[in-house]
Design a protein around this motif. Structure first.
Motif, PDB file in Angstrom:
ATOM      1  N   UNK A  54       6.210  -2.619   5.807  1.00 33.08           N
ATOM      2  CA  UNK A  54       5.735  -3.858   5.184  1.00 33.08           C
ATOM      3  C   UNK A  54       4.664  -4.517   6.052  1.00 33.08           C
ATOM      4  N   UNK A  55       4.836  -4.438   7.379  1.00 32.77           N
ATOM      5  CA  UNK A  55       3.846  -5.007   8.299  1.00 32.77           C
ATOM      6  C   UNK A  55       2.494  -4.313   8.143  1.00 32.77           C
ATOM      7  N   UNK A  56       2.527  -2.985   8.001  1.00 29.02           N
ATOM      8  CA  UNK A  56       1.287  -2.217   7.820  1.00 29.02           C
ATOM      9  C   UNK A  56       0.622  -2.587   6.500  1.00 29.02           C
ATOM     10  N   UNK A  57       1.411  -2.643   5.442  1.00 30.31           N
ATOM     11  CA  UNK A  57       0.864  -2.900   4.108  1.00 30.31           C
ATOM     12  C   UNK A  57       0.269  -4.305   3.985  1.00 30.31           C
ATOM     13  N   UNK A  64      22.019   4.205  11.165  1.00 25.63           N
ATOM     14  CA  UNK A  64      21.112   4.574  10.072  1.00 25.63           C
ATOM     15  C   UNK A  64      20.709   3.354   9.266  1.00 25.63           C
ATOM     16  N   UNK A  65      21.648   2.487   8.966  1.00 23.17           N
ATOM     17  CA  UNK A  65      21.321   1.273   8.213  1.00 23.17           C
ATOM     18  C   UNK A  65      20.346   0.391   8.995  1.00 23.17           C
ATOM     19  N   UNK A  66      20.572   0.298  10.314  1.00 27.98           N
ATOM     20  CA  UNK A  66      19.716  -0.541  11.155  1.00 27.98           C
ATOM     21  C   UNK A  66      18.305   0.033  11.249  1.00 27.98           C
ATOM     22  N   UNK A  67      18.201   1.359  11.368  1.00 28.67           N
ATOM     23  CA  UNK A  67      16.877   1.971  11.480  1.00 28.67           C
ATOM     24  C   UNK A  67      16.135   1.938  10.154  1.00 28.67           C
ATOM     25  N   UNK A  68      16.863   2.064   9.055  1.00 31.03           N
ATOM     26  CA  UNK A  68      16.214   1.938   7.742  1.00 31.03           C
ATOM     27  C   UNK A  68      15.575   0.557   7.602  1.00 31.03           C
ATOM     28  N   UNK A  69      16.299  -0.445   8.021  1.00 31.34           N
ATOM     29  CA  UNK A  69      15.777  -1.816   7.955  1.00 31.34           C
ATOM     30  C   UNK A  69      14.556  -1.976   8.856  1.00 31.34           C
ATOM     31  N   UNK A 114      12.457   0.411   9.929  1.00 29.51           N
ATOM     32  CA  UNK A 114      11.317   1.164   9.403  1.00 29.51           C
ATOM     33  C   UNK A 114      10.703   0.489   8.178  1.00 29.51           C
ATOM     34  N   UNK A 115      11.541  -0.065   7.330  1.00 29.29           N
ATOM     35  CA  UNK A 115      11.025  -0.772   6.153  1.00 29.29           C
ATOM     36  C   UNK A 115      10.206  -1.995   6.571  1.00 29.29           C
ATOM     37  N   UNK A 163      -5.395   1.718   7.279  1.00 25.63           N
ATOM     38  CA  UNK A 163      -4.081   1.536   6.654  1.00 25.63           C
ATOM     39  C   UNK A 163      -3.485   2.873   6.239  1.00 25.63           C
ATOM     40  N   UNK A 164      -4.316   3.748   5.666  1.00 23.09           N
ATOM     41  CA  UNK A 164      -3.818   5.064   5.248  1.00 23.09           C
ATOM     42  C   UNK A 164      -3.326   5.868   6.460  1.00 23.09           C
ATOM     43  N   UNK A 165      -4.074   5.779   7.574  1.00 19.99           N
ATOM     44  CA  UNK A 165      -3.669   6.500   8.775  1.00 19.99           C
ATOM     45  C   UNK A 165      -2.362   5.932   9.340  1.00 19.99           C
ATOM     46  N   UNK A 166      -2.254   4.615   9.362  1.00 21.83           N
ATOM     47  CA  UNK A 166      -1.026   3.976   9.852  1.00 21.83           C
ATOM     48  C   UNK A 166       0.178   4.380   8.996  1.00 21.83           C
ATOM     49  N   UNK A 167      -0.015   4.424   7.681  1.00 22.95           N
ATOM     50  CA  UNK A 167       1.079   4.805   6.784  1.00 22.95           C
ATOM     51  C   UNK A 167       1.434   6.279   6.941  1.00 22.95           C
ATOM     52  N   UNK A 168       0.414   7.107   7.228  1.00 21.38           N
ATOM     53  CA  UNK A 168       0.673   8.531   7.483  1.00 21.38           C
ATOM     54  C   UNK A 168       1.507   8.698   8.747  1.00 21.38           C
ATOM     55  N   UNK A 169       1.155   7.952   9.793  1.00 24.24           N
ATOM     56  CA  UNK A 169       1.931   7.996  11.039  1.00 24.24           C
ATOM     57  C   UNK A 169       3.339   7.469  10.807  1.00 24.24           C
ATOM     58  N   UNK A 170       3.458   6.404  10.003  1.00 25.14           N
ATOM     59  CA  UNK A 170       4.774   5.852   9.679  1.00 25.14           C
ATOM     60  C   UNK A 170       5.634   6.899   8.978  1.00 25.14           C
TER      61      UNK A 170
END
Length: 362
Positions: free
Chosen positions: A206-209, A194-199, A201-202, A219-226
């Protein structure tokens, strides 16, 4: 080695008089025989023979999993049989190319004589689908009641009885769920994961933003998919959340089975996971080959009929294309790649954990 007492003759053993005499052209009833109808019959008869062999292999696999314990020796035979299934599927997919040597006009020379016969009425193919796990509630049939009405009473009863038996999907799910919990006094894998996946995903967020090449809409679509991916990850760590996603159709495997399968794929190089990993891979390949068969069949029908209805009254190409997208069995094994971590991010399994792992309970 045992030997036969009576001599065995090739033609008698293979019942060639029955097989080679089983091609009855409908077109001869209405005039001159249509040359291509022989090809049409032979190809479909060969399909049915291969369906019979596939059922023979799958039924043996199902019998193995329909037990309280599945030992390593049995798992070896299961994987071997599933690999044979895959090779037969590949051959069946290639066989469509032989059918495509027939032109649309050649097909039309006898097509109307076949009404209302249809591939819908291939009982063996329906047995294959149901045995794998594509039961009525999971498959796309535009008119299920109409489909069953096209069958004889015996065939309808056979399929309805098979629907009540455990499928390979259900049995594999139960087998995976029996894997011991991966938590010991000195190793809590899922906390680490869980700690590894949180890192991970974060970092993705950040890459999308920060991606200057994305428009605001993109960007909005990418963040929605994320966010959707984030919710799926959350389901791994919370049983209630997972059950909600299961009810929405986001998953089909049980929570326990998915976690076990994910762990197996994460540590596939460990000897204890080798056969289970091969099993998961083989089932993924079977689903892929079945999807390819549906797709090639749909393309062939479009090539032969365009947008005409099928001989059985279905919407032809449109129906077949829909099944390609929707009639999947082991989709969770495909989507599991979403949850995999790089090998470099995984902790090494302690020896105590390796010793505690097993895949059948006495």
């Amino acid at each position: 080695m045992k030997k036969n007492i009576e001599p065995c003759y090739y033609g008698d053993y293979l019942a060639l008089d029955k097989i080679l005499g089983a091609q009855k052209l409908q077109s001869t009833k209405y005039g001159e025989p249509a040359h291509e109808e022989m090809l049409f019959i032979v190809v479909h008869q060969v399909y049915e023979l291969w369906f019979k062999q596939l059922l023979h292999e799958l039924n043996a696999v199902i019998d193995t999993f329909n037990q309280a314990a599945v030992k390593d020796q049995q798992l070896t035979s299961v994987v071997h049989r599933l690999h044979r299934v895959i090779q037969i599927q590949k051959l069946m997919n290639d066989q469509i190319g032989i059918m495509e040597t027939m032109t649309p006009q050649q097909f039309l020379s006898f097509r109307d004589y076949l009404v209302p016969a249809s591939g819908f009425q291939s009982i063996q193919f329906k047995q294959l689908e149901i045995s794998l796990g594509l039961k009525r509630e999971y498959r796309i049939d535009f008119d299920k009641q109409s489909f069953y009405n096209r069958l004889s009473d015996d065939d309808r009863s056979l399929l309805e009885a098979l629907e009540e038996k455990p499928s390979l999907f259900e049995l594999v799910d139960k087998w995976l769920a029996r894997m011991p919990l991966l938590k010991t006094e000195d190793f809590h894998f899922w906390d680490y994961y869980r700690n590894a996946t949180d890192e991970m995903l974060n970092d993705d967020k950040e890459t999308i933003e920060k991606n200057a090449f994305l428009s605001e809409v993109e960007r909005r679509q990418e963040l929605k998919d994320w966010q959707s991916t984030r919710e799926n990850f959350d389901g791994l760590f919370n049983h209630d959340t997972y059950e909600a996603l299961l009810n929405q159709g986001k998953f089909r495997l049980s929570h326990e089975a998915l976690l076990s399968a994910l762990f197996i794929k994460q540590y596939s190089e460990e000897p204890v996971f080798n056969l289970p990993f091969q099993l998961i891979t083989a089932l993924t390949e079977i689903d892929e080959q079945l999807t390819l068969w549906r797709y090639r069949h749909a393309m062939m029908v479009q090539r032969m009929l365009g947008t005409k209805i099928g001989t059985g009254g279905s919407s032809g190409h449109h129906y077949l294309k829909k099944t390609t997208e929707s009639n999947r069995v082991f989709l969770d094994f495909f989507n599991m790649a979403t949850f995999l971590l790089p090998k470099s991010s995984l902790p090494e399994l302690p020896e105590s954990v390796k010793r505690s792992l097993g895949f059948y309970l006495q």
